[in-house]
Design an enzyme around this catalytic site. Structure first.
Site: not given
Ligand code: NDP
Length: 277
Positions: A65, A101
């Protein structure tokens, strides 16, 4: 037939070919929509080849992306703020980039679920790509507070600061650590934009952020009752939703952008929905 595709790596899981094929049938548009897996170091070459073969547009999914934004000649403000694009359109030699999105999320919440954002307190959990892409469309819906809470507080603060620096969200958009939510009060909408649900992990959330009028929305879809939704349910949240509506709504926005006709989404969401039990 006009050709479209979704490009990602991996791509086997994508529901986009199904959704766009249903949209094309419902709107009587003559097009094909396929899934293409690009090599991790071959996004631009894959898009170039698809365009050379007559492709009119693509959706872009993980992990391309950000690269999709850099590939385009023209990037919408929405995609620029999101720092990422999930749709490209090819007009002759020019390529335009968009990100639908966040607008898909905002539309699912306000239209499909009938939950107003205007004048409400909204909590966004996570500060990754999905959270970032959702901020501008949610701010445009005029909440009184949009609090971005992340495990790494610095990342939430940096994200909010970058929006403020670009003139978005002053007085409304704020940052916090997950550990600061205990004093944050109750929210009307809590969106889980972390990837914790994908790993079946619960977040350390204080129950008082949820109330009987709260919509708890997990961006993850197809997983049933995720740890986040279960937490919200146990804490008394009045309404639960997963991200299937967001997925279908962003697809409809891209379809309308490419074809000039917006397909009806309700039947498609119904066909793809997973019971939240
Ligand atoms: P990223 O990898 O960019 O970001 C992940 C985020 O999750 C970070 O803020 C991270 O925190 C946090 N995180 C991960 N594990 C934990 C945990 N155990 N406890 C607390 N915080 C946690 O992922 P994306 O933003 O790309 O995607 C996020 C979600 O959104 C995914 O599940 C994806 O499937 C979903 N999504 C759904 C869409 C839809 O159309 N429905 C479209 C796009 C995404 P930290 O910064 O502290 O590491």
């Amino acid at each position: 037939m006009d050709r479209y595709a979704v490009i990602g790596h991996p791509i086997g899981h994508s529901k986009s070919p199904l959704i766009h094929t249903w949209f094309a049938q419902a709107t009587e548009q003559a097009l094909t929509y396929t899934a293409i897996e690009a090599p991790l170091d071959g996004f631009a070459a894959t898009v170039d080849a698809f365009r050379a073969a007559g492709g009119r547009g693509v959706n872009v999914t993980l992990p391309f992306k950000i690269e999709a934004c850099a590939y385009a000649d023209e990037v919408s403000e929405r995609a620029r703020l999101a720092g990422a694009a999930n749709a490209l359109a090819f007009d002759g030699t020019r390529c335009r980039a968009e990100n639908f999105d966040g607008v898909g999320l905002a539309r699912d919440i306000t239209v499909n679920l009938g939950h107003p954002v205007a004048g409400r307190r909204v909590l966004m959990l996570g500060a990754g790509g999905a959270a970032r892409g959702a901020l501008q469309p949610l701010l445009q819906a005029a909440p009184t507070l949009l609090l971005v809470a992340n495990r790494s507080t610095d990342k939430a603060a940096a994200l909010v600061a970058s929006f403020h620096a670009q003139g978005w969200g002053h007085g409304v958009l704020r940052a916090a650590g997950l550990d600061e939510l205990v004093d944050a009060g109750r929210f009307d909408i809590v969106v889980n934009a972390t990837s914790a649900s994908l790993a079946d992990q619960a977040l350390p959330l204080p129950p008082q952020i949820f109330g009987p009028d709260t919509l708890a929305y997990d961006m993850v879809y197809g997983q049933g009752l995720t740890p986040f939704l279960r937490q919200a349910q146990q804490a008394g949240a009045g309404r639960l939703a997963d991200g299937i509506g967001m997925l279908v709504e962003q697809a409809a926005e891209a379809f309308a952008w490419w074809r000039g006709v917006r397909p009806d989404t309700a039947a498609v969401i119904q066909r793809l929905a997973t019971p939240l039990t």
